[in-house]
Scaffold this motif. Sequence first.
Motif, PDB file in Angstrom:
ATOM      1  N   GLU A  90       0.833  -1.203   0.000  1.00 24.69           N
ATOM      2  CA  GLU A  90       0.000   0.000   0.000  1.00 24.69           C
ATOM      3  C   GLU A  90       0.871   1.258   0.000  1.00 24.69           C
ATOM      4  O   GLU A  90       0.594   2.218  -0.716  1.00 24.69           O
ATOM      5  CB  GLU A  90      -0.918   0.000   1.221  1.00 24.69           C
ATOM      6  N   LEU A  91       1.912   1.263   0.815  1.00 24.82           N
ATOM      7  CA  LEU A  91       2.806   2.428   0.865  1.00 24.82           C
ATOM      8  C   LEU A  91       3.530   2.622  -0.462  1.00 24.82           C
ATOM      9  O   LEU A  91       3.735   3.760  -0.896  1.00 24.82           O
ATOM     10  CB  LEU A  91       3.812   2.271   2.007  1.00 24.82           C
TER      11      LEU A  91
ATOM     12  N   LEU B 165       1.103   4.120  -2.966  1.00 26.45           N
ATOM     13  CA  LEU B 165       0.880   5.521  -2.608  1.00 26.45           C
ATOM     14  C   LEU B 165       2.071   6.384  -3.016  1.00 26.45           C
ATOM     15  O   LEU B 165       1.912   7.457  -3.598  1.00 26.45           O
ATOM     16  CB  LEU B 165       0.632   5.631  -1.102  1.00 26.45           C
ATOM     17  N   ALA B 166       3.267   5.910  -2.755  1.00 27.28           N
ATOM     18  CA  ALA B 166       4.475   6.678  -3.085  1.00 27.28           C
ATOM     19  C   ALA B 166       4.647   6.817  -4.595  1.00 27.28           C
ATOM     20  O   ALA B 166       5.127   7.840  -5.069  1.00 27.28           O
ATOM     21  CB  ALA B 166       5.700   6.009  -2.471  1.00 27.28           C
TER      22      ALA B 166
ATOM     23  N   HIS C 256       2.275   7.021  -6.836  1.00 26.38           N
ATOM     24  CA  HIS C 256       1.227   7.804  -7.476  1.00 26.38           C
ATOM     25  C   HIS C 256       1.027   9.183  -6.859  1.00 26.38           C
ATOM     26  O   HIS C 256       0.199   9.932  -7.321  1.00 26.38           O
ATOM     27  CB  HIS C 256      -0.095   7.026  -7.460  1.00 26.38           C
ATOM     28  N   THR C 257       1.756   9.497  -5.815  1.00 26.16           N
ATOM     29  CA  THR C 257       1.643  10.811  -5.191  1.00 26.16           C
ATOM     30  C   THR C 257       2.701  11.721  -5.793  1.00 26.16           C
ATOM     31  O   THR C 257       3.881  11.386  -5.782  1.00 26.16           O
ATOM     32  CB  THR C 257       1.860  10.696  -3.667  1.00 26.16           C
TER      33      THR C 257
END
Length: 67
Positions: A43-44, A47-48, A50-51
């Motif tokens: 998950e991290l 997130l990393a 796509h942020t």
Amino acid sequence: MSSTERDVDHALAYPEPPASPLWHRHGAQARPLTDAEKKRNRELLVLAQHTPRPRSPRTIKPLAEAS
């Protein structure tokens, strides 16, 4: 003396010494990740990836004149 004999670096003709025993790790092995930890890491990572990264503010002067 031929050019090949002159150009050879004789230090390279010998094998490398063995690696230091201090380079090898001995001791406790890392424990395997639990399923919850693997899920959290995935998950991290998503997130990393796509942020968007925050952008630093631009200075008015060019870098050469900023000092």
